[in-house]
Design an enzyme around this catalytic site. Sequence first.
Site, short mmCIF file in Angstrom:
data_model
loop_
_atom_site.label_atom_id
_atom_site.label_comp_id
_atom_site.label_asym_id
_atom_site.label_seq_id
_atom_site.Cartn_x
_atom_site.Cartn_y
_atom_site.Cartn_z
CB SER A 162 6.11 -2.33 11.76
OG SER A 162 5.63 -1.03 12.07
CG HIS A 213 -5.22 1.53 5.49
ND1 HIS A 213 -4.76 2.50 6.36
CD2 HIS A 213 -4.19 0.67 5.31
CE1 HIS A 213 -3.51 2.21 6.67
NE2 HIS A 213 -3.14 1.11 6.05
N GLY A 218 3.18 -1.29 4.24
CA GLY A 218 3.23 0.15 3.98
C GLY A 218 4.64 0.58 3.63
N GLY A 219 5.38 1.05 4.63
CA GLY A 219 6.71 1.62 4.43
C GLY A 219 7.65 0.77 3.58
CD GLU A 249 -2.42 5.27 7.00
OE1 GLU A 249 -2.46 5.39 5.77
OE2 GLU A 249 -1.45 4.76 7.60
CG ASN A 277 -1.69 1.22 1.44
OD1 ASN A 277 -1.82 2.03 0.52
ND2 ASN A 277 -2.25 1.40 2.63
CD1 TRP A 278 3.21 1.13 -3.05
CD2 TRP A 278 3.28 2.50 -4.83
NE1 TRP A 278 3.89 0.48 -4.05
CE2 TRP A 278 3.94 1.30 -5.16
CE3 TRP A 278 3.20 3.50 -5.80
CZ2 TRP A 278 4.52 1.08 -6.41
CZ3 TRP A 278 3.76 3.28 -7.04
CH2 TRP A 278 4.42 2.08 -7.34
CE LYS A 279 0.29 3.23 4.80
NZ LYS A 279 0.49 3.32 6.23
CD GLU A 295 -2.98 -3.06 7.39
OE1 GLU A 295 -1.87 -3.20 6.89
OE2 GLU A 295 -3.68 -2.06 7.19
N GLY A 324 3.18 1.67 10.85
CA GLY A 324 4.09 2.81 10.69
C GLY A 324 4.80 3.19 11.98
C1 PEP Z 1 -0.19 -0.18 6.43
O1 PEP Z 1 -0.35 1.03 6.46
O2 PEP Z 1 -1.05 -0.91 5.94
C2 PEP Z 1 1.04 -0.73 6.98
C3 PEP Z 1 1.06 -1.98 7.31
O3 PEP Z 1 2.07 0.15 7.14
P1 PEP Z 1 3.55 -0.21 7.66
O4 PEP Z 1 3.98 -1.46 6.97
O5 PEP Z 1 4.38 0.99 7.29
O6 PEP Z 1 3.44 -0.37 9.13
#
Ligand code: PEP
Length: 252
Positions: free
Chosen positions: A215, A97, A236-237, A99, A9-11, A169, A175
């Site tokens: 993460s 998600h 994510g990251g 967010e 997920n690039w956000k 999640e 994050g």
């Molecule tokens: C996410 O936002 O779905 C996520 C898992 O982010 P990260 O891997 O950066 O924690």
Amino acid sequence: MRSKIVAGNWKMNKTYGETKKFVNELKDAVKGLKLKNTRMIIAPPFTNLQKASKKTKDTRIEVAAQNMHQAESGAYTGEISASMIKSVHVKTVILGHSERREYFGETNELLAQKVDTALKNDLEIIFCFGEVLEDRKDENHFKVVEEQIRKALFHLTSDQWKKIILAYEPVWAIGTGETASPEQAQEMHAFIRELVAERYISDVSENVSILYGGSVKPANAKEIFSQEDVDGGLIGGAALNAEDFTALIKAI
Ligand code: PEP
């Protein structure tokens, strides 16, 4: 047999040019990988969906949208519909998600509507849910997750579940650099599979892929992905860098 999935997920990251660069790098990196039952999905921002979709045509890399509106069309300035997503040959959408829930007020009830619209348009859904830190501290995490799934997904038929991918999640791990332990992830994933098994025929619970997100990085992926009920990750990251993303695909 359920699929193993690594989804990125690039956000709100990457321009058009950065998307082209990433896809070129990823295509090179995964060339020759033996991906028997494994899917790789990237979810760029809306402005880059068409480019990503075109560049990945005839490859094993799939493209997903990060969100969509619940209405089919209309006066919803700034929003994107399911048919618009489909029109650029994208077959999957991420919904729910944390967010979107936190910053854009998306509720379980609204998400049930989005789920219905996505399915009506034949889109596959990566459905996200998870508890916040207070819920976990208060030992309410199973209750919260159960409610999120029940309210948004339990009105669906068994057949419709073929288009559902679940993504657990825990919000406190997104994050933050803090990951759920492999045992915590497995415990929740087993709970979710059992919940689905109680509501539907066993085919549904056995075949639904349940991803973990929070993460995940190349350094911890193997341990998390090797848990029995963890079928991959929503990342994510670490999904923003083609090398790291490839390492996650290799880890699965
Ligand atoms: C996410 O936002 O779905 C996520 C898992 O982010 P990260 O891997 O950066 O924690």
